[in-house]
Design a protein around this motif. Sequence first.
Motif, PDB file in Angstrom:
ATOM      1  N   LEU A 177       6.986   6.998  -2.756  1.00  0.00           N
ATOM      2  CA  LEU A 177       6.042   6.633  -1.478  1.00  0.00           C
ATOM      3  C   LEU A 177       7.054   5.542  -0.910  1.00  0.00           C
ATOM      4  N   ALA A 178       7.379   4.573  -1.484  1.00  0.00           N
ATOM      5  CA  ALA A 178       7.967   3.590  -0.743  1.00  0.00           C
ATOM      6  C   ALA A 178       9.309   3.820  -0.119  1.00  0.00           C
ATOM      7  N   ARG A 179      10.081   4.720  -0.687  1.00  0.00           N
ATOM      8  CA  ARG A 179      11.356   5.430  -0.434  1.00  0.00           C
ATOM      9  C   ARG A 179      11.150   6.131   0.976  1.00  0.00           C
ATOM     10  N   LEU A 180       9.948   7.215   0.901  1.00  0.00           N
ATOM     11  CA  LEU A 180       9.568   7.837   2.157  1.00  0.00           C
ATOM     12  C   LEU A 180       9.384   7.035   3.069  1.00  0.00           C
ATOM     13  N   ALA A 181       8.403   6.020   3.047  1.00  0.00           N
ATOM     14  CA  ALA A 181       8.225   5.053   4.134  1.00  0.00           C
ATOM     15  C   ALA A 181       9.349   4.132   4.852  1.00  0.00           C
ATOM     16  N   ILE A 182      10.354   3.917   3.956  1.00  0.00           N
ATOM     17  CA  ILE A 182      11.389   3.283   4.534  1.00  0.00           C
ATOM     18  C   ILE A 182      12.285   4.278   5.292  1.00  0.00           C
ATOM     19  N   LYS A 183      12.304   5.390   4.760  1.00  0.00           N
ATOM     20  CA  LYS A 183      13.173   6.423   5.496  1.00  0.00           C
ATOM     21  C   LYS A 183      12.599   6.865   6.883  1.00  0.00           C
ATOM     22  N   TRP A 184      11.166   6.787   6.789  1.00  0.00           N
ATOM     23  CA  TRP A 184      10.212   7.106   8.017  1.00  0.00           C
ATOM     24  C   TRP A 184      10.576   6.231   9.140  1.00  0.00           C
TER      25      TRP A 184
ATOM     26  N   LEU B 179      -3.583  -8.937   1.123  1.00  0.00           N
ATOM     27  CA  LEU B 179      -4.073  -7.524   1.295  1.00  0.00           C
ATOM     28  C   LEU B 179      -5.469  -7.614   0.471  1.00  0.00           C
ATOM     29  N   LYS B 180      -6.616  -7.166   1.352  1.00  0.00           N
ATOM     30  CA  LYS B 180      -7.899  -7.331   0.940  1.00  0.00           C
ATOM     31  C   LYS B 180      -8.487  -6.078   0.034  1.00  0.00           C
ATOM     32  N   PRO B 181      -8.881  -6.203  -0.989  1.00  0.00           N
ATOM     33  CA  PRO B 181      -9.485  -5.335  -1.736  1.00  0.00           C
ATOM     34  C   PRO B 181     -10.267  -4.115  -0.882  1.00  0.00           C
ATOM     35  N   ASP B 182     -11.220  -4.505   0.048  1.00  0.00           N
ATOM     36  CA  ASP B 182     -11.667  -3.458   0.596  1.00  0.00           C
ATOM     37  C   ASP B 182     -10.914  -2.591   1.610  1.00  0.00           C
ATOM     38  N   ARG B 183      -9.647  -3.087   1.702  1.00  0.00           N
ATOM     39  CA  ARG B 183      -8.886  -2.238   2.449  1.00  0.00           C
ATOM     40  C   ARG B 183      -8.580  -0.837   1.812  1.00  0.00           C
ATOM     41  N   LEU B 184      -8.698  -0.672   0.566  1.00  0.00           N
ATOM     42  CA  LEU B 184      -8.367   0.312  -0.246  1.00  0.00           C
ATOM     43  C   LEU B 184      -9.526   1.153  -0.317  1.00  0.00           C
ATOM     44  N   THR B 185      -9.705   1.904   0.741  1.00  0.00           N
ATOM     45  CA  THR B 185     -10.993   2.962   0.848  1.00  0.00           C
ATOM     46  C   THR B 185     -10.713   4.235   0.311  1.00  0.00           C
ATOM     47  N   PRO B 186     -11.640   4.956  -0.074  1.00  0.00           N
ATOM     48  CA  PRO B 186     -11.176   6.262  -0.473  1.00  0.00           C
ATOM     49  C   PRO B 186     -10.581   7.224   0.342  1.00  0.00           C
ATOM     50  N   ALA B 187     -11.047   7.076   1.897  1.00  0.00           N
ATOM     51  CA  ALA B 187      -9.997   7.990   2.780  1.00  0.00           C
ATOM     52  C   ALA B 187      -8.639   7.463   2.849  1.00  0.00           C
TER      53      ALA B 187
ATOM     54  N   LEU C  58       0.930  -1.225  -0.027  1.00  0.00           N
ATOM     55  CA  LEU C  58      -0.052   0.056  -0.135  1.00  0.00           C
ATOM     56  C   LEU C  58       0.775   1.260   0.055  1.00  0.00           C
ATOM     57  N   LEU C  59       2.226   1.287   0.560  1.00  0.00           N
ATOM     58  CA  LEU C  59       2.918   2.383   0.753  1.00  0.00           C
ATOM     59  C   LEU C  59       3.638   2.273  -0.340  1.00  0.00           C
TER      60      LEU C  59
ATOM     61  N   VAL D 261      -6.877   6.036   0.297  1.00  0.00           N
ATOM     62  CA  VAL D 261      -6.403   6.507  -1.085  1.00  0.00           C
ATOM     63  C   VAL D 261      -5.836   8.003  -0.988  1.00  0.00           C
ATOM     64  N   ASP D 262      -6.710   8.793  -0.265  1.00  0.00           N
ATOM     65  CA  ASP D 262      -6.530  10.157  -0.046  1.00  0.00           C
ATOM     66  C   ASP D 262      -5.269  10.382   0.794  1.00  0.00           C
ATOM     67  N   LYS D 263      -5.082   9.554   1.803  1.00  0.00           N
ATOM     68  CA  LYS D 263      -4.125   9.602   2.983  1.00  0.00           C
ATOM     69  C   LYS D 263      -2.712   9.197   2.220  1.00  0.00           C
ATOM     70  N   LEU D 264      -2.910   8.248   1.225  1.00  0.00           N
ATOM     71  CA  LEU D 264      -1.436   7.681   0.459  1.00  0.00           C
ATOM     72  C   LEU D 264      -1.205   8.847  -0.393  1.00  0.00           C
ATOM     73  N   ASN D 265      -2.106   9.517  -1.069  1.00  0.00           N
ATOM     74  CA  ASN D 265      -1.709  10.627  -2.059  1.00  0.00           C
ATOM     75  C   ASN D 265      -1.120  11.758  -1.268  1.00  0.00           C
ATOM     76  N   ARG D 266      -1.493  12.073  -0.263  1.00  0.00           N
ATOM     77  CA  ARG D 266      -0.869  13.186   0.477  1.00  0.00           C
ATOM     78  C   ARG D 266       0.685  12.620   1.114  1.00  0.00           C
ATOM     79  N   LEU D 267       0.633  11.451   1.394  1.00  0.00           N
ATOM     80  CA  LEU D 267       2.109  11.120   1.677  1.00  0.00           C
ATOM     81  C   LEU D 267       2.853  10.846   0.373  1.00  0.00           C
ATOM     82  N   GLY D 268       2.265  10.479  -0.664  1.00  0.00           N
ATOM     83  CA  GLY D 268       2.829  10.748  -2.002  1.00  0.00           C
ATOM     84  C   GLY D 268       3.539  12.114  -2.314  1.00  0.00           C
ATOM     85  N   ASP D 269       2.541  13.111  -1.940  1.00  0.00           N
ATOM     86  CA  ASP D 269       2.931  14.505  -2.338  1.00  0.00           C
ATOM     87  C   ASP D 269       4.044  14.845  -1.575  1.00  0.00           C
ATOM     88  N   VAL D 270       4.296  14.412  -0.146  1.00  0.00           N
ATOM     89  CA  VAL D 270       5.409  14.765   0.656  1.00  0.00           C
ATOM     90  C   VAL D 270       6.665  14.106  -0.007  1.00  0.00           C
ATOM     91  N   ALA D 271       6.510  12.922  -0.601  1.00  0.00           N
ATOM     92  CA  ALA D 271       7.735  12.202  -1.236  1.00  0.00           C
ATOM     93  C   ALA D 271       7.986  12.767  -2.251  1.00  0.00           C
TER      94      ALA D 271
END
Length: 333
Positions: free
Chosen positions: A278-285, A251-259, A229-230, A261-271
């Motif tokens: 995003l993966a490199r950001l997650a590892i660095k974190w 990883l179940k498909p219902d885990r990928l909720t709109p909320a 996911l990250l 996805v929004d969170k992942l994209n905000r993290l992706g913007d930081v990356a």
Amino acid sequence: MTMYRAEDSRYETMRYRRSGKSGLRLPEISLGLWHNFGGYDAFENGREIVLRAFDRGITHFDLANNYGPPPGSAESFFGAMMDASLRPYRDELVVSTKAGYTMWDGPYGDWGSRKYLVASCEQSLRRMKLDYVDIFYHHRPDPETPLEETMGALDYLVRSGKALYAGISNYGSEDTKRAANILRELGTPCVIHQSRYSMLDRRVEGGLTGVLADEGIGGIWFSPLAQGLLSDRYLSGAIPAGSRASKSVFLKPDRLTPALVDKLNRLGDVAKVRGETLARLAIKWLLRNPATTSVLLGASSVAQLDENLRALEGTPLAESELSMVENILAMPE
């Protein structure tokens, strides 16, 4: 198959961290052989990944008796790797395995009895074609076997020369304290704890990381990318063909909720601002946490491994970036 010769430069860029208060140092990124290295996978692909990892300074390879699939086949793969390529470098490797989940039928092939752990370790050594493992873990707490028996088995395996260090995995805070105390009294300290930890699963911060610091135990984290996911694969909100979510294995498909996805994209913007994925950001974190000895990554290709190793490049996360990440992670999913 050509004769393998490790890169002379393999130790020039990798950083190594001490595991707790022990003398054992592990690379900041280690390679886990949970999946993609079993009996249903192409041997040559797995071989290329493992050798590339070693050439990049990854000295730690993590297995368990039930890794594959089928169970045992990842260890058999690693045994073939020892014969084909890695035997001359055995003293430069830290190989770990575990026992604690179901491995064979009957009352002696699961959980945490002395009989199961000792038999499993001996089977693992035969599959991996090793005289000893560097780390042997109990893979999960056993609610019915006395902890003294389970830790006594780890102590026995170290004293018998079948393992150099003892570790535990998936233990909660209180059980970790008890296990560490028992092993300390036996004279075989617990040097490492393996647990799930990522931006999306921070349960270890609820007490376990403090216990590890108090007890002088290193922390190595699995599922650092939360089953993928990250990574950039799910930022569109769609489930990619061939992904874990598409197969509904871990990883179940219902885990990928709109909320989410929004969170992942905000993290992706930081990356993106950092020029990273995003993966490199997650590892660095994860690496910013002083409780971290090593981040345990899987890989399905050399390219994926190389990309994730880029997390070791560049600057650490600044306080302002960490604050932004905390605010995003606090959002509901």
